[in-house]
Design a protein around this motif. Structure first.
Motif, PDB file in Angstrom:
ATOM      1  N   TYR A  56       9.223   9.727   1.115  1.00  6.74           N
ATOM      2  CA  TYR A  56       9.057   9.239  -0.255  1.00  6.74           C
ATOM      3  C   TYR A  56       7.636   8.755  -0.494  1.00  6.74           C
ATOM      4  N   CYS A  57       7.124   9.113  -1.639  1.00  4.94           N
ATOM      5  CA  CYS A  57       5.794   8.679  -2.032  1.00  4.94           C
ATOM      6  C   CYS A  57       5.776   7.162  -2.170  1.00  4.94           C
ATOM      7  N   MET A  58       4.627   6.556  -1.968  1.00  6.62           N
ATOM      8  CA  MET A  58       4.489   5.102  -2.128  1.00  6.62           C
ATOM      9  C   MET A  58       4.117   4.734  -3.563  1.00  6.62           C
ATOM     10  N   HIS A  59       3.889   5.732  -4.390  1.00  2.00           N
ATOM     11  CA  HIS A  59       3.571   5.454  -5.787  1.00  2.00           C
ATOM     12  C   HIS A  59       4.868   5.308  -6.571  1.00  2.00           C
ATOM     13  N   TRP A  60       5.589   6.382  -6.707  1.00  2.20           N
ATOM     14  CA  TRP A  60       6.939   6.314  -7.270  1.00  2.20           C
ATOM     15  C   TRP A  60       7.869   6.651  -6.117  1.00  2.20           C
ATOM     16  N   THR A  61       8.610   5.656  -5.663  1.00  5.79           N
ATOM     17  CA  THR A  61       9.307   5.833  -4.398  1.00  5.79           C
ATOM     18  C   THR A  61      10.569   6.685  -4.498  1.00  5.79           C
ATOM     19  N   CYS A  79       1.463  14.281  -2.155  1.00  5.85           N
ATOM     20  CA  CYS A  79       2.482  14.144  -3.182  1.00  5.85           C
ATOM     21  C   CYS A  79       2.027  14.969  -4.378  1.00  5.85           C
ATOM     22  N   ARG A  80       2.898  15.846  -4.814  1.00  9.46           N
ATOM     23  CA  ARG A  80       2.467  16.735  -5.886  1.00  9.46           C
ATOM     24  C   ARG A  80       2.584  16.119  -7.271  1.00  9.46           C
ATOM     25  N   LYS A  81       3.222  14.964  -7.334  1.00 11.13           N
ATOM     26  CA  LYS A  81       3.396  14.354  -8.652  1.00 11.13           C
ATOM     27  C   LYS A  81       2.048  13.943  -9.241  1.00 11.13           C
ATOM     28  N   HIS A  82       1.324  13.086  -8.490  1.00 12.38           N
ATOM     29  CA  HIS A  82       0.005  12.663  -8.984  1.00 12.38           C
ATOM     30  C   HIS A  82      -1.045  12.820  -7.893  1.00 12.38           C
ATOM     31  N   ALA A  83      -0.755  13.716  -6.929  1.00  7.16           N
ATOM     32  CA  ALA A  83      -1.747  14.125  -5.930  1.00  7.16           C
ATOM     33  C   ALA A  83      -2.215  13.040  -4.964  1.00  7.16           C
ATOM     34  N   ALA A  84      -1.366  12.070  -4.659  1.00  4.56           N
ATOM     35  CA  ALA A  84      -1.719  11.117  -3.600  1.00  4.56           C
ATOM     36  C   ALA A  84      -1.747  11.857  -2.266  1.00  4.56           C
ATOM     37  N   THR A  85      -2.671  11.466  -1.385  1.00  4.83           N
ATOM     38  CA  THR A  85      -2.709  12.060  -0.056  1.00  4.83           C
ATOM     39  C   THR A  85      -2.514  10.964   0.983  1.00  4.83           C
ATOM     40  N   PHE A  86      -1.819  11.330   2.059  1.00  5.35           N
ATOM     41  CA  PHE A  86      -1.492  10.381   3.126  1.00  5.35           C
ATOM     42  C   PHE A  86      -1.907  10.976   4.466  1.00  5.35           C
ATOM     43  N   GLU A  87      -2.460  10.125   5.329  1.00  7.01           N
ATOM     44  CA  GLU A  87      -2.787  10.587   6.682  1.00  7.01           C
ATOM     45  C   GLU A  87      -1.489  10.805   7.451  1.00  7.01           C
ATOM     46  N   PRO A  88      -1.346  11.964   8.072  1.00  8.73           N
ATOM     47  CA  PRO A  88      -0.087  12.235   8.769  1.00  8.73           C
ATOM     48  C   PRO A  88       0.136  11.368   9.998  1.00  8.73           C
ATOM     49  N   PRO A  97      -3.010   7.132  -6.616  1.00 18.12           N
ATOM     50  CA  PRO A  97      -2.617   5.896  -7.295  1.00 18.12           C
ATOM     51  C   PRO A  97      -2.080   4.819  -6.366  1.00 18.12           C
ATOM     52  N   CYS A  98      -1.660   5.183  -5.164  1.00 21.31           N
ATOM     53  CA  CYS A  98      -1.143   4.173  -4.229  1.00 21.31           C
ATOM     54  C   CYS A  98      -2.076   4.035  -3.033  1.00 21.31           C
ATOM     55  N   GLU A  99      -3.349   4.261  -3.246  1.00 25.62           N
ATOM     56  CA  GLU A  99      -4.329   4.186  -2.162  1.00 25.62           C
ATOM     57  C   GLU A  99      -4.180   2.893  -1.375  1.00 25.62           C
ATOM     58  N   GLY A 100      -4.145   3.029  -0.043  1.00 33.54           N
ATOM     59  CA  GLY A 100      -4.015   1.867   0.826  1.00 33.54           C
ATOM     60  C   GLY A 100      -2.583   1.570   1.230  1.00 33.54           C
ATOM     61  N   ALA A 101      -1.620   2.097   0.475  1.00 32.52           N
ATOM     62  CA  ALA A 101      -0.211   1.877   0.833  1.00 32.52           C
ATOM     63  C   ALA A 101       0.137   2.751   2.037  1.00 32.52           C
ATOM     64  N   GLU A 102       1.192   2.379   2.733  1.00 38.09           N
ATOM     65  CA  GLU A 102       1.582   3.134   3.921  1.00 38.09           C
ATOM     66  C   GLU A 102       3.000   3.648   3.786  1.00 38.09           C
ATOM     67  N   LEU A 103       3.199   4.881   4.226  1.00 35.81           N
ATOM     68  CA  LEU A 103       4.547   5.453   4.248  1.00 35.81           C
ATOM     69  C   LEU A 103       5.429   4.649   5.200  1.00 35.81           C
TER      70      LEU A 103
END
Ligand code: FES
Length: 146
Positions: A56-61, A79-88, A97-103
């Protein structure tokens, strides 16, 4: 399923071979506490180890990263909704939009060519996710109107 013996055993999620080298592997877990089913993913990291995350994305969970066709783009979870990227490997959102948040992590362990769920917070349910949509044609009574 009789694979919850503890002692770091865990339930077998998949063979290492089943985890794509450059994409995510989708599976379902159940929260030990509360019993809710959650979608989760495995990702092979550049060093060959495997990380587990809730899907689940950390922007809209309620938005899933992998909707059945993979979440990895250019080595990152996207995340294809608003293009957030997360380090695997760290799960940290590096852009969006959720920069700094963690999965939310899921602890997994690779042993004897397979990946095991060893997280006390989750039980293994199945590979993949239950994608059966509510089929209006075969679910009489499930909806009113029309
Ligand atoms: S819901 Fe994932 S970036 Fe907005």
């Amino acid at each position: 399923m009789g694979h919850d013996e503890g002692d770091g055993e865990g339930a077998r999620i998949a063979g290492v071979d089943e985890v794509p080298a450059d994409d995510s592997f989708l599976f379902t877990v159940r929260e030990t506490d509360g019993g809710d089913e959650k979608e989760a993913i495995l990702v092979e990291l550049s060093d060959g180890s495997i990380a587990g995350w809730l899907n689940y994305c950390m922007h809209w969970t309620d938005v899933t990263l992998d909707s059945g066709d993979g979440a990895v783009r250019n080595g990152e979870l996207v995340c294809r909704k608003h293009a957030a990227t997360f380090e695997p490997d760290s799960g940290v959102c590096t852009h969006g939009p959720c920069e700094g948040a963690e999965l939310d992590p899921i602890r997994v362990e690779v042993r004897d060519g397979a990946v095991y769920l060893v997280d006390p917070g989750y039980e293994f349910v199945q590979q993949g996710v239950d994608t059966d949509p509510v089929d209006l044609s075969t679910s009489p009574g499930s909806r009113v109107g029309f």
